[in-house]
Write a protein that holds these residues in place. Structure first.
Motif, PDB file in Angstrom:
ATOM      1  N   LEU A 142       0.830  -1.208   0.000  1.00  0.00           N
ATOM      2  CA  LEU A 142       0.000   0.000   0.000  1.00  0.00           C
ATOM      3  C   LEU A 142       0.859   1.251   0.000  1.00  0.00           C
ATOM      4  N   LEU A 143       1.996   1.210   0.683  1.00  0.00           N
ATOM      5  CA  LEU A 143       2.894   2.365   0.700  1.00  0.00           C
ATOM      6  C   LEU A 143       3.492   2.625  -0.680  1.00  0.00           C
ATOM      7  N   LEU A 144       3.760   1.571  -1.432  1.00  0.00           N
ATOM      8  CA  LEU A 144       4.289   1.742  -2.785  1.00  0.00           C
ATOM      9  C   LEU A 144       3.275   2.421  -3.701  1.00  0.00           C
ATOM     10  N   GLU A 145       1.984   2.205  -3.427  1.00  0.00           N
ATOM     11  CA  GLU A 145       0.933   2.829  -4.231  1.00  0.00           C
ATOM     12  C   GLU A 145       0.672   4.269  -3.829  1.00  0.00           C
ATOM     13  N   PHE A 146       1.102   4.649  -2.639  1.00  0.00           N
ATOM     14  CA  PHE A 146       0.838   5.995  -2.122  1.00  0.00           C
ATOM     15  C   PHE A 146       1.858   6.968  -2.697  1.00  0.00           C
ATOM     16  N   LYS A 147       1.379   8.031  -3.341  1.00  0.00           N
ATOM     17  CA  LYS A 147       2.257   8.902  -4.124  1.00  0.00           C
ATOM     18  C   LYS A 147       2.725  10.150  -3.379  1.00  0.00           C
ATOM     19  N   ASN A 148       2.202  10.395  -2.182  1.00  0.00           N
ATOM     20  CA  ASN A 148       2.486  11.681  -1.527  1.00  0.00           C
ATOM     21  C   ASN A 148       3.166  11.509  -0.169  1.00  0.00           C
ATOM     22  N   SER A 149       4.104  10.593  -0.076  1.00  0.00           N
ATOM     23  CA  SER A 149       4.649  10.226   1.230  1.00  0.00           C
ATOM     24  C   SER A 149       5.491  11.321   1.874  1.00  0.00           C
ATOM     25  N   GLU A 150       5.989  12.279   1.092  1.00  0.00           N
ATOM     26  CA  GLU A 150       6.845  13.317   1.677  1.00  0.00           C
ATOM     27  C   GLU A 150       6.202  14.700   1.644  1.00  0.00           C
ATOM     28  N   PHE A 151       4.940  14.793   1.295  1.00  0.00           N
ATOM     29  CA  PHE A 151       4.286  16.087   1.109  1.00  0.00           C
ATOM     30  C   PHE A 151       3.703  16.557   2.436  1.00  0.00           C
ATOM     31  N   LYS A 152       4.292  17.596   3.037  1.00  0.00           N
ATOM     32  CA  LYS A 152       3.830  18.041   4.346  1.00  0.00           C
ATOM     33  C   LYS A 152       3.543  19.547   4.402  1.00  0.00           C
ATOM     34  N   ASP A 153       3.627  20.249   3.284  1.00  0.00           N
ATOM     35  CA  ASP A 153       3.448  21.695   3.303  1.00  0.00           C
ATOM     36  C   ASP A 153       2.038  22.116   3.712  1.00  0.00           C
ATOM     37  N   ILE A 154       1.067  21.243   3.556  1.00  0.00           N
ATOM     38  CA  ILE A 154      -0.321  21.615   3.827  1.00  0.00           C
ATOM     39  C   ILE A 154      -0.815  21.049   5.149  1.00  0.00           C
ATOM     40  N   SER A 155       0.116  20.724   6.047  1.00  0.00           N
ATOM     41  CA  SER A 155      -0.270  20.235   7.362  1.00  0.00           C
ATOM     42  C   SER A 155       0.133  21.240   8.431  1.00  0.00           C
ATOM     43  N   ILE A 163      -4.360  18.161   8.171  1.00  0.00           N
ATOM     44  CA  ILE A 163      -3.743  18.247   6.861  1.00  0.00           C
ATOM     45  C   ILE A 163      -4.837  18.298   5.801  1.00  0.00           C
ATOM     46  N   THR A 164      -4.593  19.060   4.747  1.00  0.00           N
ATOM     47  CA  THR A 164      -5.511  19.121   3.619  1.00  0.00           C
ATOM     48  C   THR A 164      -5.107  18.071   2.587  1.00  0.00           C
ATOM     49  N   ILE A 165      -6.048  17.209   2.203  1.00  0.00           N
ATOM     50  CA  ILE A 165      -5.776  16.157   1.229  1.00  0.00           C
ATOM     51  C   ILE A 165      -6.890  16.158   0.173  1.00  0.00           C
ATOM     52  N   ILE A 172      -4.075   7.187   2.743  1.00  0.00           N
ATOM     53  CA  ILE A 172      -4.329   8.587   2.384  1.00  0.00           C
ATOM     54  C   ILE A 172      -3.396   9.555   3.114  1.00  0.00           C
ATOM     55  N   ALA A 173      -2.666   9.084   4.131  1.00  0.00           N
ATOM     56  CA  ALA A 173      -1.697   9.945   4.823  1.00  0.00           C
ATOM     57  C   ALA A 173      -0.770   9.072   5.658  1.00  0.00           C
ATOM     58  N   VAL A 174       0.472   9.544   5.800  1.00  0.00           N
ATOM     59  CA  VAL A 174       1.487   8.869   6.611  1.00  0.00           C
ATOM     60  C   VAL A 174       2.127   9.904   7.530  1.00  0.00           C
ATOM     61  N   ARG A 175       2.886   9.424   8.499  1.00  0.00           N
ATOM     62  CA  ARG A 175       3.502  10.336   9.482  1.00  0.00           C
ATOM     63  C   ARG A 175       4.360  11.405   8.814  1.00  0.00           C
ATOM     64  N   ALA A 176       5.058  11.052   7.747  1.00  0.00           N
ATOM     65  CA  ALA A 176       5.953  12.007   7.081  1.00  0.00           C
ATOM     66  C   ALA A 176       5.208  13.178   6.460  1.00  0.00           C
ATOM     67  N   ASN A 177       3.889  13.065   6.265  1.00  0.00           N
ATOM     68  CA  ASN A 177       3.111  14.173   5.711  1.00  0.00           C
ATOM     69  C   ASN A 177       2.895  15.292   6.728  1.00  0.00           C
ATOM     70  N   PHE A 178       3.083  15.000   7.993  1.00  0.00           N
ATOM     71  CA  PHE A 178       2.782  15.963   9.052  1.00  0.00           C
ATOM     72  C   PHE A 178       4.053  16.653   9.548  1.00  0.00           C
ATOM     73  N   GLN A 179       3.868  17.741  10.256  1.00  0.00           N
ATOM     74  CA  GLN A 179       5.005  18.493  10.778  1.00  0.00           C
ATOM     75  C   GLN A 179       5.808  17.643  11.768  1.00  0.00           C
ATOM     76  N   ASP A 180       7.113  17.910  11.838  1.00  0.00           N
ATOM     77  CA  ASP A 180       7.975  17.192  12.774  1.00  0.00           C
ATOM     78  C   ASP A 180       7.554  17.488  14.210  1.00  0.00           C
ATOM     79  N   GLY A 181       7.830  16.542  15.095  1.00  0.00           N
ATOM     80  CA  GLY A 181       7.479  16.741  16.499  1.00  0.00           C
ATOM     81  C   GLY A 181       7.917  15.564  17.341  1.00  0.00           C
ATOM     82  N   PRO A 182       7.679  15.634  18.654  1.00  0.00           N
ATOM     83  CA  PRO A 182       8.103  14.567  19.575  1.00  0.00           C
ATOM     84  C   PRO A 182       7.187  13.351  19.480  1.00  0.00           C
TER      85      PRO A 182
END
Length: 318
Positions: A18-31, A307-309, A260-270
Motif C-alpha cells: 500500500l505504501l508503494l501505491e501511495f504517491k504523496n509520502s513526503e508532502f507536508k506543506d499543507i499540514s 492536513i488538507t488532502i 491517504i496519509a502517513v507520518r511524514a506528511n505531518f510536521q515534525d514533532g516529539p
C-alpha cells in the motif's frame, strides 16, 4: 446482519504494498499542528476528533494525558481564534480516543475505557463505551461494547437503522479485523449484538491489523470509511497509517483500503515513546466543496495535527 458479498474478492495487500501505491509520502506543506490550551501543565492532546458543532459553537474532543502515562481523560476544546481552549464548563470523561457522530438528532460520543483486568491482575483491560445527549453538557453513558474491542463506529442511515463497524481481535479477529452489522436503533447497541458482526475478510495480512475511525454516508448511499492499517517492524516499533475504503451495506461489497496519509506528511514533532514515532491515528475528516478534505489525526501519541488532502471519498460517489 450485513451479508458480505461472496464474490467480493479482494487481494490482500500488505502495508508495504500500500505504501508503494501511495504517491504523496513526503508532502507536508499543507499540514499544521493544532494548538490546544487550558488542559493543565505537562499534558499532551492527541487522538482528536474532527471539529463538530455543539449549540452554535465549534469543538474538538481530544485525549489528554501526561507524557509518561496512559491514564487519560477526554476534554472538549472550544475554538477560540487560531487556538482551541479547554471548555471548563463541559464534562471531562475518563476515556481514551474519543469519536463523535450524530444519530437521530442526538450527539453520540464514544471512547475507550481502561480498567483492571480480573483475568490478568496487574494489567489493563479495555472496552468501548458510548454516551448520548442533545449536547455535550447532556451526555449520559448508555451502553458499552465487548471487552478488548476498540474502534467501534456508528453511522445513521436514511431509513433510521444504524450501521455498526467493529474490530474484533483474538480467535475471530487475530490482531484486529473489521466487522459490520445492522441494528434498528441505539437500544440494540450492546456487547452481545456487536459480537455477532460479520467480518470483512481479505483486508489485512495475519500479522497486520486495522480498524475504522469514522463513517460517512455518501451521496449515493454507500459508506465512506476513514480507517487505519498498522504493523510492527522487526524491532517491535509500531507503524500506523491513515486509510480509506468504501462499503456498500446494501450489497455487502467493499473496496480495498488505500493509504491517504502517513507520518511524514505531518510536521515534525516529539513522540510519546521511540516505538511510536511513525504513528498517526485518524480522528476525523471534514469534506469540502472544492474536492479537498481536512483530515484530523493524532500524531506520535503526543500531538493533534490537521492536513488538507484530496477528498478520498469523492471517487466512490462517481
Amino acid at each position: 446482519m450485513v451479508k458480505i458479498a461472496k464474490d467480493n474478492e479482494i487481494k490482500t495487500k500488505s502495508v508495504d504494498e500500500l505504501l508503494l501505491e501511495f504517491k504523496n509520502s513526503e508532502f507536508k506543506d499543507i499540514s499544521s499542528k493544532i494548538k490546544f490550551t487550558g488542559m493543565g501543565e505537562g499534558k499532551d492532546v492527541y487522538n482528536i476528533t474532527a471539529p463538530f458543532e455543539n449549540e452554535n459553537q465549534t469543538y474538538i474532543a481530544g485525549r489528554v494525558e501526561a507524557r509518561d502515562s496512559e491514564q487519560s481523560e477526554v476534554v472538549f476544546f472550544k475554538q477560540s481564534g487560531e487556538t482551541w481552549e479547554a471548555d471548563k464548563s463541559m464534562p471531562r470523561l475518563q476515556l481514551q480516543d474519543p469519536f463523535v457522530t450524530r444519530i437521530g438528532g442526538e450527539l453520540i460520543l464514544g471512547g475507550v475505557e481502561i480498567f483492571d483486568d480480573v483475568e490478568k491482575p496487574g494489567t489493563w483491560n479495555y472496552r468501548t463505551v458510548f454516551y448520548r445527549g442533545a449536547s455535550i453538557a447532556d451526555l449520559k453513558r448508555f451502553t458499552q461494547g465487548p471487552d478488548r474491542m476498540k474502534d467501534i463506529r456508528l453511522c445513521g442511515l436514511p431509513d433510521g437503522s444504524i450501521l455498526v463497524m467493529t474490530r474484533p481481535q483474538g480467535e475471530i479477529g487475530g490482531r484486529g479485523k473489521v466487522g459490520c452489522l445492522m441494528i434498528r436503533s441505539l437500544e440494540e447497541l450492546n456487547a452481545e449484538n456487536i459480537e455477532k458482526a460479520d467480518i470483512l475478510e481479505g483486508m489485512f495480512l495475519p500479522e497486520e491489523w486495522g480498524g475504522c475511525n469514522e463513517l460517512h454516508l455518501l451521496k449515493n448511499g454507500k459508506i465512506g470509511v476513514l480507517s487505519h492499517i498498522a504493523k510492527y517492524d522487526e524491532e517491535g516499533n509500531r507503524h500506523y497509517y491513515s486509510t480509506a475504503f468504501c462499503f456498500d451495506y446494501r450489497t455487502g461489497e467493499y473496496t480495498p483500503m488505500k493509504i491517504i496519509a502517513v507520518r511524514a506528511n505531518f510536521q515534525d514533532g516529539p513522540s510519546k515513546r521511540d516505538d511510536l514515532k511513525d504513528v498517526i491515528f485518524s480522528g476525523g475528516l471534514v469534506r469540502m466543496e472544492n474536492g479537498k478534505a481536512q483530515l484530523y489525526c493524532g500524531v506520535s501519541d503526543v500531538e493533534g495535527h490537521t492536513i488538507t488532502i484530496c477528498d478520498p471519498f469523492l471517487p466512490f460517489e462517481k
